[in-house]
Design an enzyme around this catalytic site. Sequence first.
Site, PDB file in Angstrom:
ATOM      1  N   SER A 138       9.386  -4.656   3.125  1.00 49.25           N
ATOM      2  CA  SER A 138      10.701  -4.853   3.746  1.00 49.25           C
ATOM      3  C   SER A 138      11.832  -4.906   2.732  1.00 49.25           C
ATOM      4  CB  SER A 138      10.726  -6.129   4.603  1.00 49.25           C
ATOM      5  OG  SER A 138       9.903  -5.994   5.742  1.00 49.25           O
ATOM      6  N   TYR A 167      16.952  -3.549   8.857  1.00 50.46           N
ATOM      7  CA  TYR A 167      16.739  -4.249  10.121  1.00 50.46           C
ATOM      8  C   TYR A 167      18.011  -4.641  10.866  1.00 50.46           C
ATOM      9  CZ  TYR A 167      12.046  -4.313   8.275  1.00 50.46           C
ATOM     10  OH  TYR A 167      10.841  -3.927   7.767  1.00 50.46           O
ATOM     11  N   ARG A 215       2.574   4.725   5.830  1.00 49.47           N
ATOM     12  CA  ARG A 215       3.898   5.318   5.650  1.00 49.47           C
ATOM     13  C   ARG A 215       4.197   5.379   4.161  1.00 49.47           C
ATOM     14  NH1 ARG A 215       7.797   1.298   6.532  1.00 49.47           N
ATOM     15  NH2 ARG A 215       8.037   1.315   4.258  1.00 49.47           N
ATOM     16  N   ASP A 222       6.927   6.156   1.197  1.00 50.60           N
ATOM     17  CA  ASP A 222       8.354   6.251   0.886  1.00 50.60           C
ATOM     18  C   ASP A 222       8.513   7.107  -0.358  1.00 50.60           C
ATOM     19  OD1 ASP A 222       8.797   4.534   3.008  1.00 50.60           O
ATOM     20  OD2 ASP A 222       8.793   2.745   1.753  1.00 50.60           O
ATOM     21  N   GLU A 268       6.438   4.203  -2.954  1.00 50.62           N
ATOM     22  CA  GLU A 268       5.400   3.238  -2.575  1.00 50.62           C
ATOM     23  C   GLU A 268       4.812   3.650  -1.235  1.00 50.62           C
ATOM     24  OE1 GLU A 268       7.406  -0.571  -0.693  1.00 50.62           O
ATOM     25  OE2 GLU A 268       8.506   0.016  -2.507  1.00 50.62           O
ATOM     26  N   ASN A 315       3.113   2.028   2.490  1.00 52.33           N
ATOM     27  CA  ASN A 315       3.007   0.849   3.335  1.00 52.33           C
ATOM     28  C   ASN A 315       1.855   1.060   4.304  1.00 52.33           C
ATOM     29  OD1 ASN A 315       3.505  -1.064   5.547  1.00 52.33           O
ATOM     30  ND2 ASN A 315       5.433  -1.462   4.494  1.00 52.33           N
TER      31      ASN A 315
END
Length: 316
Positions: A152, A222, A261, A263, A276, A278
């Site tokens: 996050s 977010y 996922r 990035d 990275e 996830n």
Amino acid sequence: MAEPTFAVLAGGLSHERDVSLRSGRRLSVALREQGLSVEEWDTDSGLVSRLRDERPDAALLALHGGEGENGSVQTVLEMLGVPFVGTNSEGCRRAFDKPIAKALVAGAGFSTPEWVVLPHSTFRELGAQAVLDAMVQRLGLPLILKPDQGGSALGTQVVRDAAELPAAMVGCFAYGDTVLAERFIHGVEVAVTVIERDGGPEALPAVEIVPESGVYDYTARYTAGLTDFFCPARLTPEAEKAVRELAVGAHRLLGLRDISRTDAVVAADGTVYFLEVNLSPGLTETSTVPMAMEAAGTSLGAVFSDLVSRAVQRGS
């Protein structure tokens, strides 16, 4: 026979608890729309007893950070023999540690920004300013700081001036004892979701991320309206192919399962850099995974309904 019941594990005690609860709620609603019987379980000290007493037919992890991604909860599920959607404990341990993941991906021939990893104790014992000066000399500016574990973008900061480094380091260490510092790459930031189907892992359309502030931090991720998303990403066919190959490659190299996922950033010269991966990506209203699924002509509920069926069939 009783109707199969599935448990969505969310919450937990990591810094990402609130996001996890949002992901869990959205996933539960999507699965119920597929006709599945789903319960939302907050992951706390009563989890092991509840798994034994109310054993679900399978679990789905909507946990972000901490015990939910470092392999701990997965180990508990494996010990109890509860099937679950997502990467097994061994793969979690590899992927959750960002420096290890970067090293493995780089070792396979993919590009990743140059980086160094240093624990808090190094700055205390060797002198903070001297170590920071060496870091800037090695990596240059701007650079990006992030905790070596977690998600996050908590604690992540872009540093453009050496004078900003001490405060940025303090902010980063608030989320972990070890910092990953890497060269900041200017380019198009993308997130690429990989899901496993009968034919193996498949990359969905890349999502281009354009944060209003220029940095895709926790707030930009977010808070609705602070980031623009383009899916499919505005990439050349060559770059689109390259980011998909990177995402599938990272999924396979790290031994991930069901969904992940990756990035990445596409530099001006077309080079694709791995940032990275996830293994339990966000599923909120502003998360990129549901966007990619929609662009691929499917939905959150349809994808996870298939994944939970696969988990039940394999039995772990």
